[in-house]
Design a protein around this motif. Structure first.
Motif, short mmCIF file in Angstrom:
data_model
loop_
_atom_site.label_atom_id
_atom_site.label_comp_id
_atom_site.label_asym_id
_atom_site.label_seq_id
_atom_site.Cartn_x
_atom_site.Cartn_y
_atom_site.Cartn_z
N ILE A 1 66.56 79.43 9.82
CA ILE A 1 65.38 78.96 9.91
C ILE A 1 64.73 80.27 10.37
CG2 ILE A 1 63.67 77.53 11.00
CD1 ILE A 1 66.30 75.51 11.63
N LYS A 2 63.53 80.66 9.76
CA LYS A 2 63.06 81.92 9.76
C LYS A 2 61.46 81.89 10.69
CE LYS A 2 66.17 83.67 7.12
NZ LYS A 2 67.24 84.44 7.50
N ALA A 3 61.18 80.46 10.98
CA ALA A 3 59.84 80.34 11.59
C ALA A 3 59.72 79.03 12.52
CB ALA A 3 58.64 81.05 10.96
N GLY A 4 59.14 78.96 13.27
CA GLY A 4 58.92 77.57 14.00
C GLY A 4 57.45 77.34 14.61
N ALA A 5 57.24 75.99 14.63
CA ALA A 5 55.91 75.73 15.46
C ALA A 5 56.04 74.21 16.08
CB ALA A 5 54.99 75.59 14.32
N ASN A 6 55.56 74.32 17.31
CA ASN A 6 55.84 73.16 18.12
C ASN A 6 54.27 72.56 18.20
OD1 ASN A 6 55.70 71.22 20.28
ND2 ASN A 6 57.01 72.75 21.68
N VAL A 7 54.00 71.47 17.82
CA VAL A 7 52.65 70.82 17.84
C VAL A 7 52.44 70.11 19.13
CG1 VAL A 7 50.55 69.68 16.77
CG2 VAL A 7 52.32 71.08 15.33
N ASP A 8 52.06 70.30 20.11
CA ASP A 8 51.73 69.72 21.40
C ASP A 8 52.95 69.14 22.09
OD1 ASP A 8 49.76 69.23 23.36
OD2 ASP A 8 49.43 67.01 22.71
N GLY A 9 54.15 69.38 21.96
CA GLY A 9 55.33 68.76 22.57
C GLY A 9 55.83 69.78 23.68
N VAL A 10 56.73 69.43 24.55
CA VAL A 10 57.18 70.08 25.73
C VAL A 10 58.39 70.41 25.12
CG1 VAL A 10 58.36 70.03 27.83
CG2 VAL A 10 56.20 68.64 27.33
#
Length: 483
Positions: free
Chosen positions: A353-362
């Protein structure tokens, strides 16, 4: 409300209120014909839905009034009672279809049309949630993908298990959600995938939610040239419909079991934020909460689901519907709420996995002791200052690559789902005061631009988004500038 629904309601109210002068101008048959005609046209083009029951009741009153055309004047007391009763029914007739409308989802703006396909992933590892020791983990995946075709059946908004689970969650009956059949998803089932190879995104939903609740976001990303495998975490989503007809729902008993007697872990965390402790003094207390509270186990379970999907990508790219369509060297992950935490966790444990995003999570778990070594995007809702900011401690080391810390003003936790379109009342949707379409535009542009830059290697300056949107706040930390 839809236009013909308003027409039916207004004609009924106008006739009930002004039937005497109208009767002087129009013959009885014309009035009855008009009322019946409007109802039939409404049923033909809009169809029945339960939210319109008070409006139908008003129509019945109007029809009875037209048939009787009585000249007898009611007593003052009866007249007052009628006015009060009609006022209540009119309020309900306007409120119900307005609060639970046949809503419009934003149309995808990318160059591709969007198709969806369901996949069942059956695994050889034990299912930890059910009591049956012979159970093996399996879950449904809803894939959004780019296409050039519109020659297919429109995808219905939320499958049956999802609707049933949603109804249980909010104390409704499943039939009350049948109106969702009327929602245009702008997405087509099982249509041909576009020519070319496409980067892969894996999406993880929020707790007791499901991928079907994110049509606006996921269809927009697919229209921009991504194949998105949206997981449905069995027993921890609202519900999943399996190919054999099985319906599997959120397991409230398991949820209660894993949470029971764990709040004592978070009580020191809450007190630490209320106290006058400095960030440095507070950090070890928050760290204990982030690494020992029960949600860590959930995030790690979901991250394992994500990794299982990554394991299958090469096989799916070698045969079947997605043969030759997946660029398995360009895999990104993102999620919302606890699914966002799972996305971050999977980025830590899987180098594919080369990149990640967290949308409003702890970001629960091990991140507090380490840092990402790949690009990471965090999007926060516009939480009040007094909210305990756990992520300020979880992301203390950010990323050795690049870390985008962003906030979208006037948003709430559900602004990143379809909920603000589905329930257009802020007090109920908890989506903040931002216009839902603008909120979704900023979110989808943020996520798309991030992956365009870090998966597709497009020359994008993320700061331009900060300049473009007044509602966006962004801080960018490169590996050599972490505080």
């Amino acid at each position: 409300m839809q236009n013909l629904e308003w027409l039916l309601l207004l004609i009924s109210i106008i006739y009930i209120g002004f039937n005497r002068p109208i009767n002087l101008q129009l013959k009885k048959n014309y009035v009855i014909g008009l009322l019946v005609g409007v109802l039939l046209i409404h049923f033909l083009f809009n169809g029945y839905r339960w939210q319109m029951i008070p409006a139908y009741f008003l129509w019945v009153i109007a029809l009875i009034t037209a048939i009787k055309q009585s000249d007898r004047k009611p007593s003052m007391a009866l007249k007052v009672l009628k006015i009060i009763g009609l006022t209540i029914v009119i309020i309900l007739a306007v409120a119900l279809p307005s609060l639970l409308p046949v809503f419009d989802l934003p149309e995808p703006r990318g160059e591709f049309t969007v198709g969806t396909k369901d996949i069942l992933l059956e695994l050889d590892r034990d299912e930890l949630i059910t009591a049956d020791k012979n159970d093996k983990r399996s879950f449904m995946i809803k894939v959004w993908y780019p296409s050039k075709s519109m020659d297919g059946e429109k995808d219905l908004y939320v499958d049956q298990a999802g609707r049933n689970g949603f109804a249980v969650k909010y104390g409704l009956t499943p039939s009350m959600l049948n109106y969702l059949d009327k929602v245009d998803t702008h997405v087509f089932r099982d249509i041909e995938i576009a020519d070319g190879t496409f980067p892969v995104l894996i999406f993880s939903h929020g707790y007791n939610s499901k991928a079907n609740s994110y049509y606006a976001l996921l269809s927009e990303l697919a229209s921009r040239g991504y194949v998105i495998f949206a997981l449905n975490h069995t027993y921890e989503s609202t519900g999943a419909t399996f190919p054999n007809g099985d319906l599997k729902y959120f397991d409230y008993e398991f949820a209660s079991q894993i949470e029971s007697n764990t709040w004592h872990i978070m009580e020191p965390v809450v007190e630490a934020f209320k106290s006058d402790l400095s960030y440095e003094e507070r950090h070890p207390i928050i760290k204990t909460g982030l690494t020992t509270y029960f949600v860590r186990g959930m995030v790690e379970r979901w991250a394992e689901d994500i990794v299982d999907v990554v394991d299958e990508l090469n096989q799916w790219n070698q045969e079947g519907f997605f043969q030759g369509k997946l660029d398995t060297s360009k895999v990104g992950v993102f999620g919302h709420s606890r699914g966002g935490g799972a996305a971050g966790e999977s980025l830590l444990i899987d180098d594919r996995i080369k990149a990640g995003a967290n949308v409003d999570g702890v970001q629960w778990g091990r991140i507090v002791d380490t840092a990402f070594d790949k690009p990471f995007l965090f999007i926060s809702a516009d939480w009040p200052e007094e909210k305990d900011d756990l992520n300020s401690h979880a992301y203390i080391n950010k990323s050795t690559a690049v870390f985008y810390d962003t906030r979208i003003l006037e948003t709430g936790h559900s602004s990143f789902m379809d909920i603000p379109f589905m329930i257009p009342l802020e007090a109920l949707s908890q989506a903040g005061s931002i216009d839902p379409t603008l909120g979704m535009e900023i979110t989808s542009n943020m996520v798309a631009s991030f992956f365009d830059k870090h998966l597709k290697s497009e020359p994008i300056d993320m700061k331009n988004l900060d300049k473009k949107y007044d509602m966006l706040r962004m801080n960018i930390y490169s590996g050599d500038s972490i505080p």
